[in-house]
Design a protein around this motif. Structure first.
Motif, short mmCIF file in Angstrom:
data_model
loop_
_atom_site.label_atom_id
_atom_site.label_comp_id
_atom_site.label_asym_id
_atom_site.label_seq_id
_atom_site.Cartn_x
_atom_site.Cartn_y
_atom_site.Cartn_z
N PRO A 122 0.81 -1.23 0.00
CA PRO A 122 0.00 0.00 0.00
C PRO A 122 0.84 1.26 0.00
O PRO A 122 0.40 2.29 -0.54
N ARG A 123 2.04 1.24 0.59
CA ARG A 123 2.90 2.43 0.58
C ARG A 123 3.29 2.78 -0.85
O ARG A 123 3.27 3.95 -1.25
N GLN A 125 1.70 1.78 -3.61
CA GLN A 125 0.49 2.18 -4.34
C GLN A 125 0.17 3.64 -4.10
O GLN A 125 -0.20 4.38 -5.02
N TYR A 126 0.31 4.08 -2.86
CA TYR A 126 0.05 5.49 -2.53
C TYR A 126 1.02 6.40 -3.26
O TYR A 126 0.62 7.39 -3.90
N ALA A 149 -4.66 4.94 -5.24
CA ALA A 149 -4.90 5.51 -3.91
C ALA A 149 -6.05 4.79 -3.21
O ALA A 149 -6.02 4.61 -1.98
N ALA A 152 -4.70 1.57 -1.75
CA ALA A 152 -3.90 1.86 -0.56
C ALA A 152 -4.80 2.19 0.63
O ALA A 152 -4.52 1.79 1.76
N ARG A 153 -5.90 2.89 0.38
CA ARG A 153 -6.82 3.21 1.47
C ARG A 153 -7.49 1.93 1.99
O ARG A 153 -7.67 1.77 3.20
N LEU A 157 -3.89 2.51 4.81
CA LEU A 157 -2.84 3.52 4.85
C LEU A 157 -3.47 4.90 5.04
O LEU A 157 -4.21 5.37 4.18
N GLN A 159 -2.36 7.99 4.81
CA GLN A 159 -2.04 9.02 3.82
C GLN A 159 -2.92 8.90 2.58
O GLN A 159 -3.21 9.89 1.92
N ALA A 160 -3.35 7.68 2.26
CA ALA A 160 -4.17 7.48 1.07
C ALA A 160 -5.53 8.13 1.22
O ALA A 160 -6.08 8.68 0.27
N THR A 161 -6.09 8.07 2.42
CA THR A 161 -7.39 8.71 2.66
C THR A 161 -7.29 10.21 2.43
O THR A 161 -8.15 10.82 1.78
N ALA A 163 -5.06 11.77 0.56
CA ALA A 163 -4.83 12.01 -0.86
C ALA A 163 -6.13 11.93 -1.65
O ALA A 163 -6.40 12.75 -2.54
#
Length: 334
Positions: A122-123, A125-126, A149, A152-153, A157, A159-161, A163
């Motif tokens: 996921p990192r 992918q983000y 993204a 990843a969410r 993760l 940060q993905a949310t 983004a």
């Protein structure tokens, strides 16, 4: 309308993800590490790493990255990750790409990031999703950006949310709808890649990792200028949606295998109640769905483990997602 540029909010390093190797000596180091004897683990891994054992190199890199058993030294960790990655160690390649990206070697990191994303990290992918949104290092592709993204969410993760909240401001509804189909395709490809890794693991070999490329890196388009807005736009944090996103169906995920010899260790506790408390917090995560809890006595400690993973590759994949979510994780075998 000119789209805002999403700044990269790099996922935090968290937890130890040392994978036991087939060799008894390397596993002895893993056992020492899980019991909190970091110095002892490093003493076991160092000579093996010097002789070129990729699992020992990866484990020793983790020690340098976390500053346990050795002083924190990201340069030394990066070198060890690179050595192990060159021998086909998947987790080392994932970590190596992230470290390269973190210190600004983004073009060198890109092949590793792409491969990690294709395996469902996921990192990665983000990072790749934000890059496609900005047109930074890779072609601008908002459908692919939103799909990556979203995956990843789904893996948890944070940060993905953030983004996705900013992407909602700029990406048209039609493109967001297309991203749902693409996310399902990417999830299916990820599963196929994991099955290939599983086959390699069962054969006792490292799956080859294509990270060297003679092709030049993608041209870097000029970054779009941020649009005027009433809320800040730097890191992926703005929350302002001109229109609601469609109710995206989550990508179809394979049902978790609940029988198998592999486990993921989530911690070792001097107080058994602390293991129970962590399980109550973590058991709802999708990567642990269908995997029973085990409390394993180890001297004065109690190990918390999730059981029933069919292969090392499955346990590694679960640990990658747990680590990205801020939880420590250690694959092990019955």
């Amino acid at each position: 309308m000119t789209a805002a540029v999403i700044a990269f909010a790099l996922p935090a390093w968290a937890g130890v993800q040392a994978a036991p190797a087939a060799g008894t000596s390397v596993k002895d180091g893993v056992d020492a590490w899980s019991a909190g004897n970091y110095d002892g683990a490093v003493r076991i891994w160092q000579p093996l790493a010097d002789r070129g054992d990729p699992d020992a190199q990866f484990n020793l890199a983790q020690a340098y990255k976390l500053g346990r058993g050795e002083p924190l030294d990201l340069s030394r960790a990066e070198a060890l990750y690179g050595m192990a990655a060159a021998k086909g160690h998947v987790q080392a390649a994932d970590a190596y790409g992230l470290l390269l990206f973190q210190r600004g070697e983004r073009q060198r990191a890109l092949p590793y990031i792409r491969n990690s994303a294709a395996r469902g990290d996921p990192r990665a992918q983000y990072i790749l999703g934000v890059a496609h949104f900005n047109g930074d290092l890779v072609p601008k592709d908002w459908v692919r950006a939103y799909a990556l993204a979203s995956l990843a969410r789904q893996a948890g993760l944070p940060q993905a949310t953030s983004a996705l909240e900013q992407m909602d401001r700029s990406i048209p509804l039609e493109d967001r709808q297309k991203s749902v189909v693409l996310a399902q395709q990417l999830a299916a490809e990820t599963q196929a890649n994991r099955q290939q890794l599983t086959a390699s693991s069962e054969l006792g070999t490292h799956a080859p990792i294509a990270v060297a490329s003679n092709a030049p890196p993608p041209a870097r388009p000029a970054a779009a200028k941020p649009e005027p807005q009433t809320s800040p736009a730097p890191a992926p944090a703005p929350v302002s949606k001109p229109q609601p996103a469609p109710a995206a169906k989550p990508a179809t995920a394979p049902r978790p295998v609940t029988s198998g010899p592999w486990r993921v260790q989530l911690g070792a506790f001097g107080v058994a109640g602390n293991a129970e408390a962590l399980w109550g917090k973590i058991k709802g995560r999708p990567e642990l769905a269908g995997h029973p809890r085990a409390l394993v006595p180890a001297g004065k400690l109690t190990k918390l483990q999730a059981t029933g993973f069919a292969s090392k590759a499955d346990a590694d994949a679960a640990c990658a997602r747990l680590t990205a979510g801020g939880f420590g994780c250690l694959p092990s075998r019955d």
